[in-house]
Design a protein around this motif. Structure first.
Motif, PDB file in Angstrom:
ATOM      1  N   SER A 110       0.130   6.911   4.588  1.00  0.00           N
ATOM      2  CA  SER A 110      -0.330   6.626   3.225  1.00  0.00           C
ATOM      3  C   SER A 110      -1.524   7.496   2.858  1.00  0.00           C
ATOM      4  CB  SER A 110      -0.689   5.144   3.086  1.00  0.00           C
ATOM      5  OG  SER A 110       0.461   4.331   3.202  1.00  0.00           O
ATOM      6  N   LEU A 111      -2.432   7.704   3.797  1.00  0.00           N
ATOM      7  CA  LEU A 111      -3.575   8.584   3.531  1.00  0.00           C
ATOM      8  C   LEU A 111      -3.103  10.007   3.222  1.00  0.00           C
ATOM      9  CD1 LEU A 111      -6.062   7.398   6.314  1.00  0.00           C
ATOM     10  CD2 LEU A 111      -6.377   7.148   3.838  1.00  0.00           C
ATOM     11  N   CYS A 112      -2.100  10.451   3.933  1.00  0.00           N
ATOM     12  CA  CYS A 112      -1.570  11.799   3.697  1.00  0.00           C
ATOM     13  C   CYS A 112      -0.892  11.887   2.338  1.00  0.00           C
ATOM     14  CB  CYS A 112      -0.575  12.175   4.793  1.00  0.00           C
ATOM     15  SG  CYS A 112      -1.335  12.391   6.414  1.00  0.00           S
ATOM     16  N   GLY A 113      -0.069  10.890   2.025  1.00  0.00           N
ATOM     17  CA  GLY A 113       0.611  10.890   0.732  1.00  0.00           C
ATOM     18  C   GLY A 113      -0.373  10.838  -0.418  1.00  0.00           C
ATOM     19  N   LEU A 114      -1.422  10.009  -0.268  1.00  0.00           N
ATOM     20  CA  LEU A 114      -2.446   9.901  -1.308  1.00  0.00           C
ATOM     21  C   LEU A 114      -3.195  11.224  -1.468  1.00  0.00           C
ATOM     22  CD1 LEU A 114      -4.009   8.202  -3.333  1.00  0.00           C
ATOM     23  CD2 LEU A 114      -5.461   7.399  -1.454  1.00  0.00           C
ATOM     24  N   ASP A 127       0.823  -1.213   0.000  1.00  0.00           N
ATOM     25  CA  ASP A 127       0.000   0.000   0.000  1.00  0.00           C
ATOM     26  C   ASP A 127       0.854   1.260   0.000  1.00  0.00           C
ATOM     27  OD1 ASP A 127      -2.156  -1.671   0.087  1.00  0.00           O
ATOM     28  OD2 ASP A 127      -2.586  -1.354   2.221  1.00  0.00           O
ATOM     29  N   ASP A 128       1.842   1.309   0.899  1.00  0.00           N
ATOM     30  CA  ASP A 128       2.630   2.529   1.017  1.00  0.00           C
ATOM     31  C   ASP A 128       3.465   2.778  -0.230  1.00  0.00           C
ATOM     32  OD1 ASP A 128       4.254   0.259   1.910  1.00  0.00           O
ATOM     33  OD2 ASP A 128       5.796   1.759   2.319  1.00  0.00           O
ATOM     34  N   VAL A 129       3.873   1.715  -0.920  1.00  0.00           N
ATOM     35  CA  VAL A 129       4.666   1.885  -2.142  1.00  0.00           C
ATOM     36  C   VAL A 129       3.795   2.441  -3.264  1.00  0.00           C
ATOM     37  CG1 VAL A 129       6.017   0.707  -3.910  1.00  0.00           C
ATOM     38  CG2 VAL A 129       6.303   0.087  -1.511  1.00  0.00           C
ATOM     39  N   SER A 149      -4.919   2.819  -5.865  1.00  0.00           N
ATOM     40  CA  SER A 149      -5.129   3.596  -4.648  1.00  0.00           C
ATOM     41  C   SER A 149      -6.607   3.641  -4.278  1.00  0.00           C
ATOM     42  CB  SER A 149      -4.598   5.022  -4.836  1.00  0.00           C
ATOM     43  OG  SER A 149      -3.213   5.023  -5.110  1.00  0.00           O
ATOM     44  N   GLN A 150      -7.486   3.790  -5.284  1.00  0.00           N
ATOM     45  CA  GLN A 150      -8.918   3.825  -5.010  1.00  0.00           C
ATOM     46  C   GLN A 150      -9.394   2.515  -4.388  1.00  0.00           C
ATOM     47  OE1 GLN A 150     -11.838   6.332  -5.843  1.00  0.00           O
ATOM     48  NE2 GLN A 150     -12.042   4.985  -4.080  1.00  0.00           N
ATOM     49  N   GLU A 151      -8.911   1.405  -4.951  1.00  0.00           N
ATOM     50  CA  GLU A 151      -9.318   0.104  -4.421  1.00  0.00           C
ATOM     51  C   GLU A 151      -8.879  -0.053  -2.970  1.00  0.00           C
ATOM     52  OE1 GLU A 151      -8.946  -4.668  -5.523  1.00  0.00           O
ATOM     53  OE2 GLU A 151      -7.631  -3.202  -6.487  1.00  0.00           O
ATOM     54  N   ARG A 152      -7.667   0.326  -2.660  1.00  0.00           N
ATOM     55  CA  ARG A 152      -7.142   0.145  -1.304  1.00  0.00           C
ATOM     56  C   ARG A 152      -7.759   1.166  -0.346  1.00  0.00           C
ATOM     57  NH1 ARG A 152      -1.102  -2.082  -2.617  1.00  0.00           N
ATOM     58  NH2 ARG A 152      -1.644  -2.912  -4.669  1.00  0.00           N
ATOM     59  N   ARG A 166      -7.814   0.440   4.701  1.00  0.00           N
ATOM     60  CA  ARG A 166      -6.685  -0.195   5.395  1.00  0.00           C
ATOM     61  C   ARG A 166      -5.402   0.639   5.292  1.00  0.00           C
ATOM     62  NH1 ARG A 166      -5.543  -5.179   1.112  1.00  0.00           N
ATOM     63  NH2 ARG A 166      -4.195  -3.995  -0.319  1.00  0.00           N
ATOM     64  N   LEU A 167      -5.490   1.818   4.682  1.00  0.00           N
ATOM     65  CA  LEU A 167      -4.299   2.639   4.520  1.00  0.00           C
ATOM     66  C   LEU A 167      -3.882   3.269   5.847  1.00  0.00           C
ATOM     67  CD1 LEU A 167      -4.990   4.509   1.142  1.00  0.00           C
ATOM     68  CD2 LEU A 167      -3.617   2.457   1.520  1.00  0.00           C
ATOM     69  N   SER A 168      -2.585   3.338   6.048  1.00  0.00           N
ATOM     70  CA  SER A 168      -2.044   3.961   7.265  1.00  0.00           C
ATOM     71  C   SER A 168      -2.208   5.474   7.194  1.00  0.00           C
ATOM     72  CB  SER A 168      -0.564   3.613   7.403  1.00  0.00           C
ATOM     73  OG  SER A 168       0.180   4.213   6.341  1.00  0.00           O
ATOM     74  N   VAL A 169      -1.935   6.139   8.318  1.00  0.00           N
ATOM     75  CA  VAL A 169      -2.023   7.602   8.363  1.00  0.00           C
ATOM     76  C   VAL A 169      -1.088   8.221   7.332  1.00  0.00           C
ATOM     77  CG1 VAL A 169      -1.504   9.642   9.774  1.00  0.00           C
ATOM     78  CG2 VAL A 169      -2.743   7.712  10.774  1.00  0.00           C
TER      79      VAL A 169
END
Length: 655
Positions: A211-215, A169-171, A198-201, A206-209
């Motif tokens: 990852s949510l910020c990066g997205l 996810d993070d990658v 990204s939309q699917e995940r 389940r994304l971390s904090v």
């Protein structure tokens, strides 16, 4: 976004990719507003977005492999479903990461990439970010867009594209963010696949904090703040408890909000909770966290966060020697913004800056000088080291940086030991790069020189010319502000009083002010009310009546006298109202703490030049500094002190 996502899903199918059913359902709901194709001209609505979004839309993509025009068959052969990305051992990953971070140019990164045909997915995403770090040109394009055509980089992006479904996810998020930072075409296969993944995940929550910020940052650059996926990610972020976030998570959220997500104060409640958590964790912050959070607080205009700023400043004391140049620059900018200084932080800078004065980034050295100047901090070791390095490094500095460094010395009125070499270098820079100076920077520089009793007359004559005045007015747009006019007037007065051999053009009367004292920024400092009141009472006792001295007298020479006493030819005090038979005028300068350096009994440059000019104009200048007056215990001591100061050679009568 429904139309946008539908088009991206169509492109995925065209590429032969397996489209998850969850993504097909997503296309039916409005997640993001429609946007034009990347090659289209920006619409008015898009022009309101960040420079990154504008650049992404208007610039034709040079990234050929990731572009949306090449057929799928042109991709490199990858075998039947075999991953092109490889898992490196932790040691190999660490070695690559160290080598990548040590690269100082994009060409070094690309050479390193060619020497590592097999990379882990995380390392591949890191390459994109390192290239962006080195190539971003102030957030509005790349310094060298041609690097996106590099074969090794093309292969790396092909690998990320083909392996997108199995990436962590993070990658996925980091790779997408890296693409936006490199301004890749939003309709390229790589970006389309990463957005869909990204939309699917994101739907799986389940994304971390981090990852949510990066997205959120990536989608903000691609679609703007109204993007449905941005709102979905931020809603998930708000459902998490900031009190449980780590330092790294806090930094990620601050960075995301500062990138433009908090436009219009959308997430103030979240921000308040974050500030409280950051205050609790302040003593654990590393250099990156301290600089990132301080920078974000400035961007987010957190005027109520002063307790957090103070706590981070205390933590910064421990990290001064470990800050990178960019981090130290951000910290100093934030402390200037909030008007905060700390004795221990200053001491840490005084130990650190002399060691790096010859090697630190030009902007960092300039920011150090600005910090000391604006906070009225006289730092002899820092000023001497920077002045010495200036002689050897002046060519590295921009004209604005040259100006700001000399301005700081002028503010404090500090003459460095080898002032002759310093100002010879300043003159050399002026001669070589005069046309590069912006009018305001040039005026600031010349005015600072006069505060230090240096007179670059060859350039003063150019400043007084009508052509320069037109340039200055054009730069100021709405007309020259009062401080600019005051600087010009004081520059004119300095040349008139201290340079009798000058025969060049003079400042036109319409550009001269009548008083240097004004609210806000001023070339004089208002007398402090409490100190003035105490001195006034003592003068009444000394002279016998209030009528024998005048207060706050505006002279014909623009300066305002705190107190003026008039004497006749025999030395007797005249009533303040007398205008005839005045043989001598005494100007009392009642100097409170704000007329001195914050950390020393050293008059500021603007107060020194005022007293110097008053003496040239014939006044007897008597200085009454606060640190002497505050030691007096009673009325008798006050009167004796004032008598010794004002009439040192006469006998005092008792009234």
């Amino acid at each position: 976004m429904a139309r946008t996502l539908a088009l991206r899903l169509h492109l995925l199918r065209h590429l032969g990719a397996q489209v998850p059913s969850s993504l097909t359902a997503c296309a039916a709901r409005p997640l993001c507003s429609p946007r034009p194709h990347a090659s289209a001209v920006c619409s008015p609505t898009r022009s309101k977005l960040s420079p990154r979004a504008v650049c992404t839309i208007t610039r034709d993509p040079l990234f050929l492999i990731a572009g949306s025009v090449r057929p799928h068959q042109e991709l490199l052969t990858s075998g039947s479903g075999q991953s092109l990305l490889h898992h490196l051992t932790s040691e190999e990953d660490r070695v690559f990461s160290d080598r990548l971070s040590s690269c100082t140019s994009s060409q070094q990164v690309l050479r390193l990439l060619r020497s590592y045909p097999d990379l882990s997915s995380g390392a591949a995403a890191s390459v994109l970010h390192r290239l962006a770090d080195l190539e971003q040109d102030d957030g509005c394009g790349l310094k060298n867009p041609q690097l996106l055509s590099d074969v090794a980089l093309n292969k790396l992006c092909q690998k990320l594209e083909q392996d997108s479904a199995v990436l962590e996810d993070d990658v996925v998020v980091r790779a997408l963010l890296g693409c936006t930072r490199l301004y890749l075409d939003p309709w390229s296969r790589l970006v389309v696949r990463l957005v869909s993944e990204s939309q699917e995940r994101l739907d799986l929550e389940r994304l971390s904090v981090e990852s949510l910020c990066g997205l959120s940052r990536a989608l903000l650059a691609l679609e703007g703040p109204e993007c449905g996926m941005v709102k979905q990610a931020m809603n998930q972020l708000q459902n998490k408890d900031p009190a449980r976030w780590s330092r790294a998570e806090l930094v990620s959220v601050y960075r995301a909000l500062a990138s433009g997500l908090n436009e219009g104060g959308r997430y103030l409640e979240l921000l308040n909770e974050m500030n409280a958590q950051a205050l609790r964790l302040a003593q654990q912050m590393d250099p990156v966290a301290v600089s990132e959070i301080l920078g974000a607080l400035v961007t987010l205009e957190q005027t109520q966060a002063l307790p957090l700023v103070i706590a981070l400043c205390k933590q910064a004391v421990r990290h001064v020697q470990n800050f990178t140049d960019a981090e130290l620059t951000a910290v100093l900018s934030a402390l200037m913004h909030y008007g905060h200084s700390d004795h221990f932080f200053v001491e840490a800078l005084e130990r650190h800056v002399p060691k790096v004065a010859f090697s630190a980034h030009a902007e960092t050295i300039t920011k150090v000088m600005q910090y000391f100047g604006r906070r009225r901090i006289l730092s002899v070791p820092v000023f001497n080291a920077v002045a010495e390095s200036f002689v050897y490094r002046a060519e590295e500095y921009s004209t604005w940086q040259v100006s700001q460094q000399i301005v700081a010395l002028g503010m404090l009125g500090y003459a460095v030991p080898d002032a002759t070499r310093l100002f010879r270098k300043v003159e050399s820079v002026l001669r070589a790069r005069y046309l590069q100076f912006q009018p305001r920077a040039l005026l600031d520089l010349l005015h600072a020189c006069t505060l230090l009793q240096r007179y670059p007359l060859n350039f003063v004559s150019k400043v007084f010319s009508p052509y320069f005045m037109q340039q200055l007015q054009a730069e100021e747009n709405s007309g020259m502000d009062r401080l600019v006019l005051a600087q010009l007037t004081q520059l004119y007065m300095t040349v008139k009083l201290e340079c009798p051999f000058y025969h060049g053009p003079w400042l036109l009367p319409k550009f001269r002010v009548k008083s240097f004292l004004a609210p806000g920024q001023s070339l004089e400092t208002q007398v402090e009310a409490q100190l003035y009141s105490a001195v006034k009472s003592g003068l009444v006792d000394l002279l016998g009546a209030r009528s024998y001295f005048a207060s706050k007298v505006l002279t014909p020479y623009c300066y305002t006298l705190d107190v003026e006493i008039k004497l006749d030819e025999e030395g007797y005090v005249l009533p303040a109202s007398h205008v005839d038979e005045v043989h001598k005028r005494i100007a009392l300068c009642i100097d409170g703490p704000r007329r001195f350096a914050a950390n020393a009994k050293h008059l500021l440059g603007k107060e020194t030049i005022k007293q110097r000019h008053l003496r040239i104009l014939g006044y007897d200048v008597v200085q009454i500094p606060y640190y002497e007056f505050e030691k007096l215990k009673d009325k008798k001591e006050v009167v004796e002190y004032l008598h010794q100061k004002i009439f040192p050679h006469s006998y005092r009568l008792s009234w």
